[in-house]
Design a protein around this motif. Structure first.
Motif, PDB file in Angstrom:
ATOM      1  N   CYS A   1      -3.174  11.041   1.442  1.00 56.84           N
ATOM      2  CA  CYS A   1      -4.596   9.707   1.891  1.00 56.84           C
ATOM      3  C   CYS A   1      -5.038  10.389   1.131  1.00 56.84           C
ATOM      4  CB  CYS A   1      -5.504  10.206   3.535  1.00 56.84           C
ATOM      5  SG  CYS A   1      -4.014  10.498   5.025  1.00 56.84           S
TER       6      CYS A   1
ATOM      7  N   CYS B   1      -5.465   5.734   3.962  1.00 57.17           N
ATOM      8  CA  CYS B   1      -3.932   6.280   4.401  1.00 57.17           C
ATOM      9  C   CYS B   1      -2.524   5.149   4.502  1.00 57.17           C
ATOM     10  CB  CYS B   1      -3.723   7.312   5.725  1.00 57.17           C
ATOM     11  SG  CYS B   1      -4.836   8.891   5.496  1.00 57.17           S
TER      12      CYS B   1
ATOM     13  N   ARG C   1       1.991   4.478   2.842  1.00 64.23           N
ATOM     14  CA  ARG C   1       2.010   5.975   2.132  1.00 64.23           C
ATOM     15  C   ARG C   1       3.714   5.696   2.702  1.00 64.23           C
ATOM     16  NH1 ARG C   1      -3.140   7.497   0.163  1.00 64.23           N
ATOM     17  NH2 ARG C   1      -4.100   5.724  -0.390  1.00 64.23           N
TER      18      ARG C   1
END
Length: 434
Positions: A29, A42, A45
């Protein structure tokens, strides 16, 4: 080291810990400050679990566009100061109890575009600061009536594109600040239970966009009909009346006294029946029916040896084949449908010879006849219609067959084999054979 040096060392250590916490951030993050908010980004991802190691002062957390399969209990315990949580476009199916309950300062929650079918609605009871709740494009089939009871600050609620067949009346009542509601594109079952939503939607000041898409999927004759144009339906809340029948057709009964009650329930849609029986031995709950027309237990009914103690038939009748002292108590019939519920009860007691009940009852009923009110009897079915004034007395012969008679017509000193009383005074007495 002097005490002053010790204190100075502790202060430096404390600052080091705080600085470390402020600088902490999960590897996947990006954390930082923007417009006065502590943000943890975040998104995008490819995450399959909520990361750990966030700074404790994070106020905005974005986990959108990942592959999260669910939110376990304690998933956000590290970030209790969150005000915004974005979880859209994941693969979330389950939100466990305790996953969101710690976020008491949360104002915005986006769970849209997931696969949620199992949601811990009770967690919302702790989110009293919530202003925006997006749950659209999920697999929700049910919302508890009290789900939003604490969300008095909520302004926007999005529930569109789910699998909701109905919404319980009063579900949106606690949302006193609500200004925007999206419930379109749900497969609503347009029966009596949804009529309230049409009435509420037409009268509320809340903005409900795409109202032509707030439509019926079933029944087939109403498929595609917007809720706002739903025609009148023949709907009524349940009403219940208990009646007494000396026998039950179609049931194979052993010799002996049989108490039979009949629950006459009306309503549209047809009410579901349930018996609540309070005896000296405890409480018995029976979903009707629990036996077939022959008195035998239905498949799937609780296992019991032989014939059930209480037989609930599909036509609303309840039989107690061997009524005795253990069966004394309060018998209540409860009927419920989508519009409400109703209940009717009688108290049942057994009086044996020598208790004085026979003479007391005789004096009572003779007195009522003298007043011009008297007692009423029928051959098969009796329906009490007024408090104290409609009293039914049925004498039972020694062989167990019922013979109707009027107690006031009894000759002085005549002995009664047995007596059954049912009245709106909610008292039922049976005098055993003498």
């Amino acid at each position: 080291m002097t005490s002053g040096g010790t204190m100075q060392g502790l202060c430096l250590l404390g600052w080091a810990v705080l600085l470390g916490l402020a600088g902490a951030c999960p590897e996947a993050c990006d954390c930082g400050e923007k417009y006065g908010f502590q943000i943890a980004d975040c998104a995008y991802r490819d995450l399959k679990a909520v990361p750990q190691g966030f700074p404790g002062n994070v106020t905005t957390l974005s986990l959108s566009a990942n592959r999260l399969p669910g939110l376990p209990r304690g998933a956000f315990a590290e970030v209790p100061l969150l005000q915004s949580l974005w979880l859209a476009h994941n693969e979330i199916r389950t939100v466990a109890a305790g996953a969101l309950a710690v976020l008491g300062q949360l104002k915005s929650l986006d769970l849209s575009h997931n696969l949620i079918s199992d949601f811990a609605w009770s967690d919302l009871h702790n989110l009293s600061a919530l202003q925006l709740l997006k749950m659209d494009s999920n697999e929700l089939t049910f919302i508890p009536r009290d789900a939003f009871r604490s969300l008095r600050a909520l302004r926007s609620l999005q529930l569109n594109h789910n699998r909701l067949h109905t919404v319980a009346e009063g579900t949106f009542a606690p949302l006193t600040a609500l200004s925007h509601l999206q419930i379109n594109d749900n497969p609503f079952d347009c029966t009596c239970g949804i009529v309230w939503l049409k009435t509420w939607a037409l009268a509320t000041a809340v903005s409900i966009p795409e109202q032509d898409s707030v439509a019926c999927t079933s029944p087939h004759v109403l498929k595609g009909t917007p809720l706002s144009r739903l025609p009148p339906l023949p709907c009524s809340a349940p009403s219940v009346q208990l009646t007494y029948q000396p026998s039950q057709d179609g049931a194979e009964l052993r010799p002996g006294f049989v108490l039979a009650l009949h629950c006459d329930a009306e309503g549209q849609p047809a009410p579901r029946l349930r018996w609540h029986i309070q005896t000296p031995g405890g409480t018995v709950e029976i979903a009707s029916p629990n036996v077939g027309a022959d008195g035998r237990p239905l498949p799937g009914a609780p296992a019991a040896r032989g014939r059930p103690r209480f037989q609930a038939f599909a036509n609303g009748s309840l039989l107690i084949p061997d009524f005795g002292k253990p069966e004394e108590g309060t018998y209540s019939c409860l009927a419920a449908n989508e519009l409400g519920s109703a209940e009717s009860s009688v108290n049942v007691a057994l009086a044996t010879p020598g208790e004085g009940g026979e003479d007391a009852l005789g004096r009572r009923f003779r007195g009522r006849v003298a007043e011009g009110r008297g007692c009423y009897t029928v051959d098969n079915e009796v329906q009490p219609s007024g408090p104290e004034d409609s009293v039914v007395i049925i004498y039972l012969s020694r062989g167990g067959s019922p013979e109707a008679a009027v107690v006031a017509g009894r000759a002085p000193g005549q002995r009664l084999p047995g007596l059954l009383l049912l009245g709106h005074s909610l008292l039922l007495l049976f005098l055993a054979s003498l």
